[in-house]
Design a protein around this motif. Structure first.
Motif, PDB file in Angstrom:
ATOM      1  N   GLY A 165       4.911  14.172   1.291  1.00  0.00           N
ATOM      2  CA  GLY A 165       3.703  13.605   1.859  1.00  0.00           C
ATOM      3  C   GLY A 165       3.380  12.195   1.436  1.00  0.00           C
ATOM      4  N   LYS A 166       4.292  11.581   0.675  1.00  0.00           N
ATOM      5  CA  LYS A 166       4.042  10.216   0.190  1.00  0.00           C
ATOM      6  C   LYS A 166       5.136   9.272   0.669  1.00  0.00           C
ATOM      7  N   GLU A 167       4.825   7.988   0.615  1.00  0.00           N
ATOM      8  CA  GLU A 167       5.813   6.978   0.983  1.00  0.00           C
ATOM      9  C   GLU A 167       6.863   6.835  -0.122  1.00  0.00           C
ATOM     10  N   ARG A 168       8.017   6.320   0.279  1.00  0.00           N
ATOM     11  CA  ARG A 168       9.076   6.075  -0.697  1.00  0.00           C
ATOM     12  C   ARG A 168       8.615   4.971  -1.654  1.00  0.00           C
ATOM     13  N   GLU A 169       8.841   5.204  -2.947  1.00  0.00           N
ATOM     14  CA  GLU A 169       8.308   4.344  -3.996  1.00  0.00           C
ATOM     15  C   GLU A 169       9.441   3.716  -4.801  1.00  0.00           C
ATOM     16  N   PHE A 170       9.311   2.453  -5.106  1.00  0.00           N
ATOM     17  CA  PHE A 170      10.280   1.748  -5.945  1.00  0.00           C
ATOM     18  C   PHE A 170      10.216   2.284  -7.372  1.00  0.00           C
ATOM     19  N   VAL A 171      11.385   2.502  -7.969  1.00  0.00           N
ATOM     20  CA  VAL A 171      11.454   2.987  -9.346  1.00  0.00           C
ATOM     21  C   VAL A 171      12.037   1.918 -10.274  1.00  0.00           C
ATOM     22  N   ALA A 172      13.240   1.436  -9.934  1.00  0.00           N
ATOM     23  CA  ALA A 172      13.896   0.478 -10.829  1.00  0.00           C
ATOM     24  C   ALA A 172      15.009  -0.237 -10.080  1.00  0.00           C
ATOM     25  N   THR A 173      15.376  -1.418 -10.584  1.00  0.00           N
ATOM     26  CA  THR A 173      16.497  -2.148 -10.025  1.00  0.00           C
ATOM     27  C   THR A 173      17.255  -2.834 -11.150  1.00  0.00           C
ATOM     28  N   ILE A 174      18.546  -3.085 -10.908  1.00  0.00           N
ATOM     29  CA  ILE A 174      19.398  -3.707 -11.906  1.00  0.00           C
ATOM     30  C   ILE A 174      20.275  -4.746 -11.221  1.00  0.00           C
ATOM     31  N   SER A 175      20.495  -5.849 -11.910  1.00  0.00           N
ATOM     32  CA  SER A 175      21.282  -6.944 -11.351  1.00  0.00           C
ATOM     33  C   SER A 175      22.758  -6.581 -11.285  1.00  0.00           C
ATOM     34  N   ARG A 176      23.524  -7.452 -10.658  1.00  0.00           N
ATOM     35  CA  ARG A 176      24.952  -7.216 -10.477  1.00  0.00           C
ATOM     36  C   ARG A 176      25.692  -7.010 -11.803  1.00  0.00           C
ATOM     37  N   SER A 177      25.345  -7.799 -12.763  1.00  0.00           N
ATOM     38  CA  SER A 177      26.025  -7.733 -14.058  1.00  0.00           C
ATOM     39  C   SER A 177      25.459  -6.643 -14.960  1.00  0.00           C
ATOM     40  N   ALA A 183      29.369   5.052  -6.404  1.00  0.00           N
ATOM     41  CA  ALA A 183      29.542   4.150  -5.265  1.00  0.00           C
ATOM     42  C   ALA A 183      31.011   4.018  -4.901  1.00  0.00           C
ATOM     43  N   SER A 184      31.264   3.934  -3.613  1.00  0.00           N
ATOM     44  CA  SER A 184      32.629   3.749  -3.138  1.00  0.00           C
ATOM     45  C   SER A 184      32.944   2.271  -3.009  1.00  0.00           C
ATOM     46  N   GLY A 185      34.203   1.946  -2.868  1.00  0.00           N
ATOM     47  CA  GLY A 185      34.600   0.581  -2.559  1.00  0.00           C
ATOM     48  C   GLY A 185      34.864  -0.291  -3.759  1.00  0.00           C
ATOM     49  N   ARG A 186      35.474  -1.432  -3.478  1.00  0.00           N
ATOM     50  CA  ARG A 186      35.869  -2.364  -4.529  1.00  0.00           C
ATOM     51  C   ARG A 186      34.844  -3.459  -4.770  1.00  0.00           C
ATOM     52  N   THR A 187      33.746  -3.420  -4.008  1.00  0.00           N
ATOM     53  CA  THR A 187      32.776  -4.512  -4.083  1.00  0.00           C
ATOM     54  C   THR A 187      31.494  -4.109  -4.779  1.00  0.00           C
ATOM     55  N   PHE A 188      31.532  -3.027  -5.545  1.00  0.00           N
ATOM     56  CA  PHE A 188      30.312  -2.518  -6.170  1.00  0.00           C
ATOM     57  C   PHE A 188      29.615  -3.585  -6.996  1.00  0.00           C
ATOM     58  N   SER A 189      30.367  -4.380  -7.712  1.00  0.00           N
ATOM     59  CA  SER A 189      29.767  -5.367  -8.608  1.00  0.00           C
ATOM     60  C   SER A 189      29.080  -6.509  -7.860  1.00  0.00           C
ATOM     61  N   THR A 190      29.228  -6.558  -6.544  1.00  0.00           N
ATOM     62  CA  THR A 190      28.557  -7.593  -5.755  1.00  0.00           C
ATOM     63  C   THR A 190      27.190  -7.133  -5.262  1.00  0.00           C
ATOM     64  N   PHE A 191      26.817  -5.906  -5.572  1.00  0.00           N
ATOM     65  CA  PHE A 191      25.539  -5.357  -5.123  1.00  0.00           C
ATOM     66  C   PHE A 191      24.543  -5.253  -6.276  1.00  0.00           C
ATOM     67  N   ARG A 192      23.321  -5.671  -6.036  1.00  0.00           N
ATOM     68  CA  ARG A 192      22.196  -5.278  -6.882  1.00  0.00           C
ATOM     69  C   ARG A 192      21.892  -3.834  -6.513  1.00  0.00           C
ATOM     70  N   MET A 193      21.604  -3.002  -7.513  1.00  0.00           N
ATOM     71  CA  MET A 193      21.343  -1.591  -7.275  1.00  0.00           C
ATOM     72  C   MET A 193      19.894  -1.235  -7.592  1.00  0.00           C
ATOM     73  N   GLY A 194      19.408  -0.208  -6.897  1.00  0.00           N
ATOM     74  CA  GLY A 194      18.033   0.216  -7.128  1.00  0.00           C
ATOM     75  C   GLY A 194      17.898   1.721  -7.036  1.00  0.00           C
ATOM     76  N   TRP A 195      16.822   2.205  -7.610  1.00  0.00           N
ATOM     77  CA  TRP A 195      16.412   3.610  -7.463  1.00  0.00           C
ATOM     78  C   TRP A 195      15.015   3.641  -6.850  1.00  0.00           C
ATOM     79  N   PHE A 196      14.845   4.527  -5.895  1.00  0.00           N
ATOM     80  CA  PHE A 196      13.557   4.793  -5.271  1.00  0.00           C
ATOM     81  C   PHE A 196      13.304   6.293  -5.357  1.00  0.00           C
ATOM     82  N   ARG A 197      12.075   6.690  -5.097  1.00  0.00           N
ATOM     83  CA  ARG A 197      11.764   8.113  -5.054  1.00  0.00           C
ATOM     84  C   ARG A 197      10.724   8.382  -3.976  1.00  0.00           C
ATOM     85  N   GLN A 198      10.734   9.603  -3.477  1.00  0.00           N
ATOM     86  CA  GLN A 198       9.769   9.988  -2.452  1.00  0.00           C
ATOM     87  C   GLN A 198       9.283  11.404  -2.717  1.00  0.00           C
ATOM     88  N   ALA A 199       7.994  11.521  -2.978  1.00  0.00           N
ATOM     89  CA  ALA A 199       7.356  12.813  -3.171  1.00  0.00           C
ATOM     90  C   ALA A 199       6.880  13.332  -1.823  1.00  0.00           C
TER      91      ALA A 199
END
Length: 124
Positions: free
Chosen positions: A42-54, A24-40
């Protein structure tokens, strides 16, 4: 917003492991909750995981729980997805995303920044 770039995808046999990285770029990365999604195909994008700011709190989709681990390093502006015991059904393009939401976000809407994606292919 924050600029996100994923890496680490590739071809792996079933039962194997891969580690995805998201820079990630920028100095504010720690202010964002981050997530991973995936898309196979012919399928909709699917939630995989998320992590809090800390990084203290994580949450996973049912299909990956117990096999995938999300982590982050705020000093390096990085978020990771360790994927173990991979299955052919894990084959997809994996996307990193960022949100300012304080709440756990499992849908795409709250995420304001997205990476370009990295392909993961699991062969049987």
């Amino acid at each position: 917003q924050v600029l996100l770039v994923e890496s680490g995808g590739g071809l792996v046999q079933a039962g194997g492991s891969l580690r995805l990285s998201c820079a990630a770029s920028g100095r504010t990365f720690s202010t964002f909750r981050m997530g991973w999604f995936r898309q196979a195909p012919g399928k909709e994008r699917e939630f995989v995981a998320t992590i809090s700011r800390s990084g203290e709190s994580t949450y996973y989709g049912d299909s990956v729980k117990g096999r995938f681990t999300i982590s982050r390093d705020n000093a390096k502006n990085m978020v990771y997805l360790q994927m173990d015991t991979l299955k052919p059904e894990d084959t997809a393009v994996y996307y990193c995303a960022a949100t300012r939401s304080f709440m756990i976000a499992t849908t795409q809407g709250p995420y304001e920044s997205w990476g370009q994606g990295t392909q993961v292919t699991v062969s049987s």
